[in-house]
Motif scaffolding. Structure first.
Motif, short mmCIF file in Angstrom:
data_model
loop_
_atom_site.label_atom_id
_atom_site.label_comp_id
_atom_site.label_asym_id
_atom_site.label_seq_id
_atom_site.Cartn_x
_atom_site.Cartn_y
_atom_site.Cartn_z
N LEU A 110 0.86 -1.19 0.00
CA LEU A 110 0.00 0.00 0.00
C LEU A 110 0.89 1.24 0.00
O LEU A 110 1.87 1.30 0.76
CB LEU A 110 -0.87 -0.02 1.27
CG LEU A 110 -1.55 1.26 1.74
CD1 LEU A 110 -2.56 1.75 0.70
CD2 LEU A 110 -2.22 1.03 3.10
N ASN A 133 -9.23 -9.00 5.56
CA ASN A 133 -9.12 -7.69 6.18
C ASN A 133 -10.42 -6.92 5.94
O ASN A 133 -10.73 -6.56 4.80
CB ASN A 133 -7.92 -6.95 5.55
CG ASN A 133 -7.64 -5.62 6.21
OD1 ASN A 133 -8.56 -4.85 6.48
ND2 ASN A 133 -6.36 -5.33 6.45
N LEU A 151 -10.07 -3.54 4.15
CA LEU A 151 -9.78 -3.70 2.71
C LEU A 151 -11.04 -4.16 1.97
O LEU A 151 -11.27 -3.79 0.81
CB LEU A 151 -8.66 -4.71 2.50
CG LEU A 151 -7.24 -4.22 2.76
CD1 LEU A 151 -6.24 -5.37 2.61
CD2 LEU A 151 -6.87 -3.07 1.82
N LEU A 180 -6.87 1.46 8.29
CA LEU A 180 -6.14 0.52 7.43
C LEU A 180 -4.71 0.33 7.92
O LEU A 180 -4.03 -0.62 7.55
CB LEU A 180 -6.16 1.06 5.99
CG LEU A 180 -5.81 0.12 4.84
CD1 LEU A 180 -6.57 -1.19 4.93
CD2 LEU A 180 -6.09 0.80 3.51
N ILE A 192 -4.11 -9.45 4.27
CA ILE A 192 -5.11 -9.54 3.22
C ILE A 192 -5.25 -11.04 2.95
O ILE A 192 -4.26 -11.78 3.04
CB ILE A 192 -4.69 -8.76 1.95
CG1 ILE A 192 -5.81 -8.76 0.90
CG2 ILE A 192 -3.39 -9.32 1.35
CD1 ILE A 192 -5.55 -7.78 -0.27
N GLN A 204 -9.15 -12.11 -1.28
CA GLN A 204 -9.30 -10.65 -1.43
C GLN A 204 -8.31 -10.11 -2.46
O GLN A 204 -8.67 -9.31 -3.32
CB GLN A 204 -9.06 -9.97 -0.07
CG GLN A 204 -10.20 -10.13 0.93
CD GLN A 204 -9.92 -9.37 2.22
OE1 GLN A 204 -8.83 -9.50 2.82
NE2 GLN A 204 -10.88 -8.57 2.66
#
Ligand code: 0VW
Ligand code: ZN
Length: 244
Positions: free
Chosen positions: A105, A141, A144, A171, A205, A209
């Motif tokens: 990210l 998550n 997410l 997040l 994650i 996902q």
């Protein structure tokens, strides 16, 4: 002086991403804790930009900002996005002691204390500050998932959809210790304007996902299976750590 976008006589290249060799990182006791203030009312929209998707924020005032840490100015939140790979084995841009992660990210901020716009800030060596957060495969998550539930609305390039009241702070990992170094954008034009702040704790994650990221399509309507830049040489740079 303007930033170098490649190696030129007067400056060594400072390209990103790099392999963070943690034993070579130097603890710097002068590094402060990060000050992170994100107002959920500044989140605006999600947009497919062809090589990834951005969640964009209203950056017309200093309502969502990053300061302190290694920074000497305050930086205004602009957008966040992810990098990923064709499999869960790689996908992150930064690598830690040679270990790749499945995704990363990037939370992009620009120096609103010194410059008048994001575009102007990218022309200066202290123009941007990007928080990097590594993603590891684990439990789904829920934060997410809120983003993933909107990806079907931005399947192809230039499609956008409102994305409001998103609390980006949720997040982030609990621990905010970090490594920091001077680098560049990892996408064209690779401007050497970024102070990188890489959090040492990863977020999770699930594999299912992450698969949704690879369902986005580029301008040729092919799936965006990967979008991470290869490692760049560290040259003479030092990576600093906020903790021992
Ligand atoms: N992957 S990166 O270094 O954040 N690259 C970026 N390019 C332009 C917009 C902001 N970020
Ligand atoms: Zn990025």
């Amino acid at each position: 002086m303007g930033v170098c976008t490649s190696s030129t006589a007067q400056c060594l290249p400072r390209q990103s991403p790099i392999d963070i060799q943690t034993r070579r990182a130097k603890y710097d006791s002068s590094l402060k804790p990060l000050f992170i203030q994100y107002d959920p009312n500044t989140s605006k929209r999600i947009i497919n930009v062809g090589h990834c998707f951005n969640v964009e924020f209203d950056d017309s005032s200093d309502r969502s900002v990053l300061s302190e840490g290694p920074l000497t100015s305050h930086y205004r939140l602009r957008q966040f996005h992810f990098h990923w790979g064709t499999s869960d084995r790689d996908g992150s841009e930064h690598v830690i002691d040679g270990q790749t992660y499945p995704a990363e990210l990037h939370i992009v901020h620009w120096n609103s204390q010194r410059y008048s716009s994001f575009e102007e800030a990218t022309k200066h060596s202290d123009g941007l500050a990007v928080i990097g957060v590594l993603l590891k495969i684990g439990e789904p998550n829920p934060v997410l998932q809120n983003i993933i539930d909107n990806l079907d609305k931005v399947k192809t390039k230039n499609k956008e959809s409102p994305f409001e009241k998103f609390n980006l702070s949720n997040l982030l990992p609990k621990e905010r210790t970090y490594w920091t170094y001077l680098g560049s954008l990892t996408t064209s034009p690779y401007s050497e304007c970024v102070t990188w702040v890489l959090l040492q704790e990863a977020i999770t994650i699930s594999s299912e996902q992450l698969q949704h990221f690879r369902g986005l399509q580029n301008e040729d309507e092919e799936f965006i299976l990967e979008n991470h830049r290869p490692l760049q040489p560290i040259e003479k740079r030092l990576v600093k750590s906020s903790c021992k």
